[in-house]
Write a protein that holds these residues in place. Structure first.
Motif, PDB file in Angstrom:
ATOM      1  N   MET A  30       0.852  -1.198   0.000  1.00  0.00           N
ATOM      2  CA  MET A  30       0.000   0.000   0.000  1.00  0.00           C
ATOM      3  C   MET A  30       0.883   1.241   0.000  1.00  0.00           C
ATOM      4  O   MET A  30       1.669   1.465   0.908  1.00  0.00           O
ATOM      5  CB  MET A  30      -0.943   0.035   1.202  1.00  0.00           C
ATOM      6  CG  MET A  30      -1.880   1.246   1.175  1.00  0.00           C
ATOM      7  SD  MET A  30      -3.278   1.117   2.312  1.00  0.00           S
ATOM      8  CE  MET A  30      -2.435   1.199   3.907  1.00  0.00           C
ATOM      9  N   PHE A  31       0.769   2.027  -1.061  1.00  0.00           N
ATOM     10  CA  PHE A  31       1.548   3.254  -1.214  1.00  0.00           C
ATOM     11  C   PHE A  31       0.773   4.411  -0.579  1.00  0.00           C
ATOM     12  O   PHE A  31      -0.363   4.701  -0.981  1.00  0.00           O
ATOM     13  CB  PHE A  31       1.799   3.551  -2.691  1.00  0.00           C
ATOM     14  CG  PHE A  31       2.610   2.493  -3.394  1.00  0.00           C
ATOM     15  CD1 PHE A  31       3.982   2.645  -3.558  1.00  0.00           C
ATOM     16  CD2 PHE A  31       2.006   1.340  -3.880  1.00  0.00           C
ATOM     17  CE1 PHE A  31       4.729   1.665  -4.201  1.00  0.00           C
ATOM     18  CE2 PHE A  31       2.749   0.356  -4.523  1.00  0.00           C
ATOM     19  CZ  PHE A  31       4.115   0.520  -4.677  1.00  0.00           C
ATOM     20  N   CYS A  32       1.390   5.066   0.390  1.00  0.00           N
ATOM     21  CA  CYS A  32       0.744   6.175   1.097  1.00  0.00           C
ATOM     22  C   CYS A  32       1.656   7.395   1.045  1.00  0.00           C
ATOM     23  O   CYS A  32       2.877   7.269   1.067  1.00  0.00           O
ATOM     24  CB  CYS A  32       0.465   5.818   2.554  1.00  0.00           C
ATOM     25  SG  CYS A  32      -0.441   4.274   2.786  1.00  0.00           S
ATOM     26  N   GLY A  38       3.766  11.128  -6.110  1.00  0.00           N
ATOM     27  CA  GLY A  38       4.105  10.099  -7.081  1.00  0.00           C
ATOM     28  C   GLY A  38       3.737   8.695  -6.669  1.00  0.00           C
ATOM     29  O   GLY A  38       4.341   7.733  -7.153  1.00  0.00           O
ATOM     30  N   LYS A  39       2.738   8.542  -5.813  1.00  0.00           N
ATOM     31  CA  LYS A  39       2.334   7.207  -5.358  1.00  0.00           C
ATOM     32  C   LYS A  39       1.882   6.331  -6.529  1.00  0.00           C
ATOM     33  O   LYS A  39       2.311   5.187  -6.667  1.00  0.00           O
ATOM     34  CB  LYS A  39       1.199   7.322  -4.333  1.00  0.00           C
ATOM     35  CG  LYS A  39       1.540   8.142  -3.097  1.00  0.00           C
ATOM     36  CD  LYS A  39       0.389   8.165  -2.109  1.00  0.00           C
ATOM     37  CE  LYS A  39      -0.830   8.884  -2.635  1.00  0.00           C
ATOM     38  NZ  LYS A  39      -0.591  10.325  -2.874  1.00  0.00           N
ATOM     39  N   MET A  40       0.991   6.870  -7.360  1.00  0.00           N
ATOM     40  CA  MET A  40       0.498   6.097  -8.486  1.00  0.00           C
ATOM     41  C   MET A  40       1.615   5.826  -9.497  1.00  0.00           C
ATOM     42  O   MET A  40       1.702   4.738 -10.068  1.00  0.00           O
ATOM     43  CB  MET A  40      -0.661   6.826  -9.162  1.00  0.00           C
ATOM     44  CG  MET A  40      -1.196   6.135 -10.414  1.00  0.00           C
ATOM     45  SD  MET A  40      -1.814   4.453 -10.118  1.00  0.00           S
ATOM     46  CE  MET A  40      -3.493   4.816  -9.616  1.00  0.00           C
ATOM     47  N   SER A  99      -0.938  11.302 -17.896  1.00  0.00           N
ATOM     48  CA  SER A  99       0.070  11.410 -16.836  1.00  0.00           C
ATOM     49  C   SER A  99      -0.308  10.489 -15.677  1.00  0.00           C
ATOM     50  O   SER A  99      -1.492  10.332 -15.382  1.00  0.00           O
ATOM     51  CB  SER A  99       0.172  12.852 -16.321  1.00  0.00           C
ATOM     52  OG  SER A  99       1.018  12.921 -15.190  1.00  0.00           O
ATOM     53  N   PRO A 100       0.685   9.891 -15.000  1.00  0.00           N
ATOM     54  CA  PRO A 100       0.385   9.108 -13.797  1.00  0.00           C
ATOM     55  C   PRO A 100       0.202   9.987 -12.563  1.00  0.00           C
ATOM     56  O   PRO A 100      -0.006   9.472 -11.467  1.00  0.00           O
ATOM     57  CB  PRO A 100       1.626   8.212 -13.659  1.00  0.00           C
ATOM     58  CG  PRO A 100       2.730   9.042 -14.230  1.00  0.00           C
ATOM     59  CD  PRO A 100       2.115   9.821 -15.367  1.00  0.00           C
ATOM     60  N   TYR A 101       0.293  11.291 -12.744  1.00  0.00           N
ATOM     61  CA  TYR A 101       0.091  12.250 -11.653  1.00  0.00           C
ATOM     62  C   TYR A 101      -1.252  12.949 -11.880  1.00  0.00           C
ATOM     63  O   TYR A 101      -1.407  13.713 -12.839  1.00  0.00           O
ATOM     64  CB  TYR A 101       1.220  13.281 -11.618  1.00  0.00           C
ATOM     65  CG  TYR A 101       2.582  12.699 -11.316  1.00  0.00           C
ATOM     66  CD1 TYR A 101       3.099  12.713 -10.027  1.00  0.00           C
ATOM     67  CD2 TYR A 101       3.345  12.120 -12.333  1.00  0.00           C
ATOM     68  CE1 TYR A 101       4.350  12.176  -9.747  1.00  0.00           C
ATOM     69  CE2 TYR A 101       4.591  11.578 -12.065  1.00  0.00           C
ATOM     70  CZ  TYR A 101       5.084  11.599 -10.768  1.00  0.00           C
ATOM     71  OH  TYR A 101       6.324  11.063 -10.497  1.00  0.00           O
ATOM     72  N   VAL A 172      -0.251  -9.927  -7.254  1.00  0.00           N
ATOM     73  CA  VAL A 172       0.251  -8.834  -6.419  1.00  0.00           C
ATOM     74  C   VAL A 172      -0.780  -7.711  -6.413  1.00  0.00           C
ATOM     75  O   VAL A 172      -1.223  -7.260  -7.475  1.00  0.00           O
ATOM     76  CB  VAL A 172       1.605  -8.304  -6.933  1.00  0.00           C
ATOM     77  CG1 VAL A 172       2.051  -7.096  -6.117  1.00  0.00           C
ATOM     78  CG2 VAL A 172       2.656  -9.402  -6.878  1.00  0.00           C
ATOM     79  N   PHE A 173      -1.149  -7.261  -5.217  1.00  0.00           N
ATOM     80  CA  PHE A 173      -2.074  -6.142  -5.057  1.00  0.00           C
ATOM     81  C   PHE A 173      -1.273  -4.884  -4.732  1.00  0.00           C
ATOM     82  O   PHE A 173      -0.458  -4.896  -3.803  1.00  0.00           O
ATOM     83  CB  PHE A 173      -3.070  -6.405  -3.925  1.00  0.00           C
ATOM     84  CG  PHE A 173      -4.017  -7.542  -4.192  1.00  0.00           C
ATOM     85  CD1 PHE A 173      -5.258  -7.306  -4.767  1.00  0.00           C
ATOM     86  CD2 PHE A 173      -3.669  -8.850  -3.860  1.00  0.00           C
ATOM     87  CE1 PHE A 173      -6.142  -8.345  -5.014  1.00  0.00           C
ATOM     88  CE2 PHE A 173      -4.548  -9.900  -4.102  1.00  0.00           C
ATOM     89  CZ  PHE A 173      -5.785  -9.651  -4.681  1.00  0.00           C
ATOM     90  N   LEU A 174      -1.511  -3.819  -5.475  1.00  0.00           N
ATOM     91  CA  LEU A 174      -0.842  -2.541  -5.227  1.00  0.00           C
ATOM     92  C   LEU A 174      -1.923  -1.504  -4.908  1.00  0.00           C
ATOM     93  O   LEU A 174      -2.650  -1.059  -5.794  1.00  0.00           O
ATOM     94  CB  LEU A 174      -0.032  -2.110  -6.452  1.00  0.00           C
ATOM     95  CG  LEU A 174       1.012  -3.115  -6.962  1.00  0.00           C
ATOM     96  CD1 LEU A 174       1.698  -2.577  -8.203  1.00  0.00           C
ATOM     97  CD2 LEU A 174       2.027  -3.432  -5.876  1.00  0.00           C
ATOM     98  N   LEU A 175      -2.035  -1.151  -3.631  1.00  0.00           N
ATOM     99  CA  LEU A 175      -3.029  -0.171  -3.203  1.00  0.00           C
ATOM    100  C   LEU A 175      -2.384   1.208  -3.165  1.00  0.00           C
ATOM    101  O   LEU A 175      -1.251   1.362  -2.670  1.00  0.00           O
ATOM    102  CB  LEU A 175      -3.586  -0.522  -1.821  1.00  0.00           C
ATOM    103  CG  LEU A 175      -4.582  -1.692  -1.718  1.00  0.00           C
ATOM    104  CD1 LEU A 175      -3.906  -3.021  -2.049  1.00  0.00           C
ATOM    105  CD2 LEU A 175      -5.206  -1.739  -0.326  1.00  0.00           C
TER     106      LEU A 175
END
Length: 365
Positions: A30-32, A38-40, A99-101, A172-175
């Motif tokens: 989980m990216f917080c 730039g988490k995503m 963009s991923p942002y 793989v789960f990426l939250l």
């Protein structure tokens, strides 16, 4: 997408690549972190690394890459209509290709539903279970990217929990979460949290020079103003005429108030009253920021000031009039005006009262 395309965050990127290369990646990350960090981008770079270099990833159409994100129920749909991320897949891929942002507001705008509440519905977890029950089409990983998991309704969250407790093989789960504390504690306990810090100013400056063609001085100023938020840097870079108009209206208010020119202040308040309430609220928020920045400017600590070149030019002569004797009352006066606009009080009365108060407050020293 590669890790080289992520702005800054080299330490996290290196850590993720090492985990993937050494095949010791947990089944759920989980990216917080703060907005614009730039988490995503990091999640997408990791997903690309796991799925391999593929032409399908250039358009985010890889069959083993699954996305889950908040959506809205169409206006003409009944309450029993099942809504999933796939219903907005074309819009989602279009946003990622830009963009991923990006922000939730930008996603809502992309769906053309700016005034609706976006949710991850129960049907989403059912659809995801079906997808993950299938074998990997490429014989490797299956990757699920869940953006804003805190927007899952309770039923969906409980079903996702079961998937996290018994994940399918090589899945793989990426939250990617903005508000992880709103997630079920049982979900948080089953993911490895990756905390993302604000982007270093030097990295934003470099990206502005290399990707946007700015000169070093301009890039440095914008990077400092952005305070680690790439999205904020882009907002400054792409600021429209509204921002300049707000600065002009702020200058005019303060100059006329200092001169005690009541007649012209009345004209000023009538002009502002015709702008529309949403624009008025944004303008008052801008005025509050400018008051704060001008107060801080007096301390002569450049690292504490977050103003554009145009704003700072005005502050050189004006900042001394915002001081310890009046900053609290100026801030409270602006906040009161913003509340009253939100409560549908007559804008002409609100802004003329604001202007008269400024006459008194600017004379304090």
């Amino acid at each position: 997408m590669t890790f080289d395309e992520v702005i800054g965050q080299q330490a996290v990127a290196q850590r993720l690549q090492q985990m993937a290369d050494e095949q010791r990646l947990p089944h759920a990350l989980m990216f917080c972190g703060p907005t614009g960090s730039g988490k995503m981008a990091l999640a997408l770079a990791l997903a690309s690394r796991l799925l391999g270099d593929s032409a399908m990833l250039r358009k985010w159409e890889h069959p083993d890459l699954h996305f889950t994100y908040p959506v809205v129920r169409p206006a003409d749909a009944g309450s029993d209509t099942k809504v999933t991320s796939d219903d907005y897949l074309r819009e989602w891929r279009s946003l990622l290709l830009q963009s991923p942002y990006f922000t939730l507001d930008q996603w809502l705008s992309c769906m053309n539903v700016a005034n609706q509440q976006a949710v991850i519905f129960e049907a989403e977890s059912d659809a995801l279970s079906r997808k993950l029950s299938l074998m990997s089409s490429q014989g490797g990983y299956k990757v699920v990217v869940i953006w804003l998991p805190e927007r899952m309704n309770v039923t969906c969250a409980n079903k996702l929990l079961k998937l996290l407790e018994e994940p399918p093989q090589l899945t793989v789960f990426l939250l990617v979460s903005e508000e992880p504390d709103k997630l079920l504690e049982t979900i948080r306990s089953r993911v490895q949290r990756i905390d993302i810090r604000r982007i270093d100013d030097a990295d934003i400056e470099q990206a502005l020079v290399e990707r946007r063609g700015l000169d070093s001085d301009t890039a440095r100023r914008i990077a400092h103003f952005a305070n680690g938020d790439w999205l904020r840097a882009l907002e400054v870079l792409e600021a429209d005429s509204e921002n300049l108009q707000m600065l002009d209206m702020f200058k005019m208010l303060m100059r006329l108030a200092y001169m005690r020119n009541v007649k012209e202040l009345k004209k000023w308040s009538e002009t502002v009253a015709g702008l529309g309430r949403e624009r008025q609220k944004r303008m008052l928020g801008y005025f509050s920021r400018m008051a704060r920045e001008n107060f801080v400017y007096n301390f002569r600590e450049p690292s504490l000031c977050y103003m554009t070149a145009e704003e700072e030019e005005f502050a050189k002569n004006f900042a001394r009039f915002v001081n310890e004797a009046n900053i609290i009352d100026i801030a409270e006066t602006l906040q009161q005006a913003q509340r009253e606009i939100g409560q549908n009080v007559s804008p002409k009365i609100v802004f003329f009262d604001l202007a008269l108060n400024m006459i008194i407050l600017l004379r304090r020293s």
